[in-house]
Design an enzyme around this catalytic site. Structure first.
Site, PDB file in Angstrom:
ATOM      1  N   GLU A   1     -55.423  21.536  19.018  1.00  0.00           N
ATOM      2  CA  GLU A   1     -55.075  20.915  17.747  1.00  0.00           C
ATOM      3  C   GLU A   1     -56.258  20.184  17.121  1.00  0.00           C
ATOM      4  OE1 GLU A   1     -50.613  19.958  19.382  1.00  0.00           O
ATOM      5  OE2 GLU A   1     -51.090  19.368  17.346  1.00  0.00           O
TER       6      GLU A   1
ATOM      7  N   ASP B   1     -41.970  19.447  13.621  1.00  0.00           N
ATOM      8  CA  ASP B   1     -43.003  19.325  14.637  1.00  0.00           C
ATOM      9  C   ASP B   1     -42.915  17.909  15.209  1.00  0.00           C
ATOM     10  OD1 ASP B   1     -46.287  20.861  14.749  1.00  0.00           O
ATOM     11  OD2 ASP B   1     -45.218  19.694  16.260  1.00  0.00           O
TER      12      ASP B   1
END
Ligand code: GLC
Length: 753
Positions: free
Chosen positions: A506, A309
């Site tokens: 997020e 990521d």
């Protein structure tokens, strides 16, 4: 001519030359220097052969370049050629200017030309987060976020969404989609709850059809892109729902709850897997050799490429910035490509020094390159490195928007519907609409839309919920909108309040505190309630909200989730063009203090996992003719109706005529009565018989018809059911008696207990 190749390659070259000399040369090409294409460039050869040939030609620098993914803003075209970077990405909201599909395609092609200019001409692969449509691109179709798709329980629909998304992504050149998120969200406080299909692994497992939609039959098919199963593994199970936090569960629980969707994704041949920021029992996934090397690659047999990521390897040691040790740990744990948006030069030098020092074996570098190159060959990038412009026009197409609207309809979950206030009649006369999210494409799309965090306002073309309502009602109905509800009074048929959350993504969406409505929404709802008209709440949110204390004052509640650009799909349900079929993919809390609350944990929910109402059988007859479950009729006609809330009624009903309905859900406990709204100016007497499954089926109830004072003098007549019935059936209202004379007009009927 200088051969810049390792001895192994030169040996092969001399052998080839020797072979050439011993062969009878019939015709020498015009220019003797005409190169013979190396095997890796020959599409007729098997991919493993092409990979081995290419790998054998690559230097260490070139191999490390392939394992490096930079952000488009952090690299120049020259860098791409100089360093032979294997991949680029657009982070959320990172778009060319202008942000149009063709500008994206031009940008992609520009970068690709630089990659093809490298010594070996290895194409780069470009990744984006197209997580609910090609959401970075202005004008693209924005589908409901995953939590709404989970409510549809329709894997086939999700596959079609994948295909449509892949076409729009392909049209901009991009070949890699960082989707689907197969996270199993166990705590609604998590800011990425809406990226999850639901709280149980079986939903995410079933929705891996998105991978099939994105990748098509073959990655090299036109309109196919590589999918990414993310974030491996356990990202939705962190303590407190903290984004990038720590998932503290046994291995048995990890395997039972979070692993199954990835197992299915691998079985569906997903091309890549993205590793989660989160930790498992204190160890960061990005350094977890057991879970990546042993479980993902060996036990599950994953042969694709494992990507990190965004800057995630920085977190392995818990300190900011990344170190040589973190580079070594992540690569040796099984990561094949590192998303290192801006510090990619540092990464390259660190990895090279680790290889040269023996910290990372060459076999690991070669394995990573085999995985990366195999996907590039499977995608057909060596043969077709540039945008297939025939797909550029699919971005935001009417066809794709229709799929999105279907998904919006099917994702709506009807949670409350007192007195059958829904569906609202299209000829309601006056409807009031309020709420901050009624006329706001940004709010109804949520995070990951145009900007990484999303944004309120008219951020991209689409249909707001309000526009959908305006289109749904008849021309005789006025729709009044005021964001705060100013101007509402008792003259309206109903007030629709579209409220909920503003966009986030997020960790910025983590809600460790309250999960209730904001003060603006509460003020608006109070204003509507004071008017006395029925209040229909449409909740636009990325997760369940804490609304138990407000619910009693609402007449209806629809969970709309984050529908995206096609807000018309919400109106399709509100006004009965389609009936609600959505089922909760998550348990709905009574209070935020209950989080985490999941099916089977013994906590008392406001609405259970799987809950979702259909429409009651109180159905305005004129709607029935046009509504979702009107089936057929014989001998009747519609006419203007003056009954309260009525627009048209069914008329000219004489002996033998009937109206039939499909999918009438009697529920699990049999109704005991049926109420029928009728009017009659007839001198004849007869009856309406409710019959089961066919016009000549068993009689459920019989309503005598007689003159009520006129064909528009309406009355409600209730009779006991003469037969017990449960479950879903067809129902026919059949006229009997009267010797052929028109008997009665019908507005609606309702079965009750
Ligand atoms: C983000 C997300 C991940 C996304 C990646 C690239 O931080 O965690 O889902 O694919 O970075 O944008």
């Amino acid at each position: 001519m200088r051969w810049p190749h390792p001895p192994r390659w030169r040996g092969r070259l001399l052998l080839a030359a020797a072979t050439l000399l011993t062969t009878t040369v019939v015709s020498v090409p015009a220019s003797a220097s005409a190169a013979v294409e190396p095997p890796y460039k020959d599409p007729s050869r098997p991919i493993p052969e092409r990979v081995e040939d290419l790998l054998g030609r690559m230097t260490l620098d070139e191999k490390i370049g392939q394992m490096t993914q930079a952000e488009r803003n952090g690299v120049s075209n020259a860098d791409l050629t100089t360093y032979g970077l294997g991949s680029l990405l657009s982070g959320g909201g990172s778009a060319p200017s202008p942000n149009t599909a063709s500008a994206w395609a031009d940008m992609y092609d520009g970068f690709q030309r630089s990659a093809m200019a490298t010594r070996l001409g290895i194409p780069m692969i470009y990744g984006v987060d197209a997580v609910h449509g090609h959401n970075n691109v202005h004008g693209a179709t924005i589908f409901p976020h995953n939590i709404g798709l989970g409510a549809t329980r329709d894997p086939g629909l999700v596959q079609r969404i994948g295909k449509a998304t892949a076409e729009e992504v392909s049209g901009t050149g991009i070949d890699w989609d960082f989707a689907p998120c197969l996270c199993v969200a166990r705590n609604d406080r998590w800011g990425r709850t809406y990226e999850s299909y639901g709280e149980k692994p079986e939903i995410a497992t079933s929705m891996t059809t998105l991978i099939t939609g994105l990748q098509g039959a073959k990655l090299s098919d036109p309109g196919s892109v590589m999918a990414t199963a993310k974030h491996y593994v356990g990202d939705g199970g962190t303590t407190g729902g903290k984004d990038q936090g720590n998932t503290e569960v046994s291995e048995a629980e990890l395997r039972a709850t979070h692993l199954p969707p990835f197992r299915e994704a691998v079985a569906k041949n997903v091309g890549s897997v993205m590793i989660s920021y989160s930790s498992w029992n204190g160890t960061k996934l990005h350094g977890h050799s057991y879970l990546i090397n042993d479980v993902l690659k060996k036990e599950l047999g994953f042969k694709g490429l494992v990507i990190s990521d965004w800057n995630a390897i920085d977190q392995i040691d818990g300190q900011p910035g990344f170190t040589t040790a973190e580079v070594r740990t992540s690569i040796n744990a099984g990561l094949d490509m590192i998303m290192v948006p801006h510090e990619w030069r540092t990464f390259i030098s660190m990895l090279k020094s680790e290889v040269q020092a023996g910290g990372v074996p060459m076999s690991r570098i070669d394995d990573a390159n085999r995985r990366i190159l195999t996907k590039k060959f499977e995608l057909g990038l060596f043969e077709k490195p540039y945008t297939d412009r025939s797909y550029t026009g699919t971005v935001g197409s009417a066809e794709h928007r229709e799929v999105a609207r279907e998904a919006v309809r099917k994702s709506q979950v009807l949670l409350k519907n007192k007195h059958g206030v829904l569906p609202l009649p299209k000829t309601a006369g006056k409807v009031f609409v309020a709420g901050k999210s009624a006329d706001d494409i940004g709010n109804q799309s949520g995070g990951w839309t145009i900007d990484w965090q999303g944004k309120s306002g008219p951020i991209t073309p689409g249909t707001t919920v309000l526009q959908g309502i305006r289109s749904a009602v008849s021309s005789s109905t006025t729709v009044t909108y005021d964001r705060k509800g100013d101007g509402i009074d008792g003259s309206y048929k109903a007030a629709i309040a579209v409220v909920g959350e503003t966009p986030y993504a997020e960790g910025q969406g983590d809600r460790p505190g309250g999960l209730g409505l904001d003060s603006e929404d509460l003020d608006t709802l109070a204003r509507l309630k004071a008017s006395g008209v029925p209040v229909v709440v449409v909740l636009v949110s990325g997760r369940p909200m804490d609304i138990a204390s407000e619910l009693p004052s609402w007449d209806a509640l629809v969970a709309a989730w984050l529908p995206g650009t096609e807000g018309g799909g919400v109106a399709d349900i509100l006004f009965g063009d389609h009936k609600p079929t959505g089922k909760l993919p998550v348990t709905w809390m009574k209070s935020a203090s209950q989080q985490p609350i999941n099916d089977g944990d013994g906590k008392e929910a406001l609405f259970s996992y799987g809950h979702g109402e259909g429409f009651p059988l109180t159905q305005q007859a004129y709607d029935v003719i046009g509504a979702a479950y009107f089936d057929e009729q014989r001998g009747v006609q519609l006419e203007r109706c003056s009954d309260a809330g009525c627009g048209q009624n069914v008329g000219w009903i004489a002996e033998g005529d009937y109206v039939g309905y499909h999918d009438v859900d009697f529920g699990s406990s049999a109704p005991t009565q049926v109420t029928t709204r009728i009017a009659s100016g007839s001198g004849a007497t007869g009856a309406l018989e409710y019959r089961l499954d066919s016009p000549t089926g068993p009689v459920l109830g019989t309503v005598p018809t007689s003159n009520t004072g006129g064909w528009q003098s309406w009355t409600s007549r209730t009779v006991d059911m003469s037969r017990s019935v449960t479950g879903v059936h067809k129902v026919y209202v059949v006229a009997t008696g009267g010797g052929g004379a028109d008997l009665v007009n019908l507005n609606w009927f309702q079965f009750g207990r």
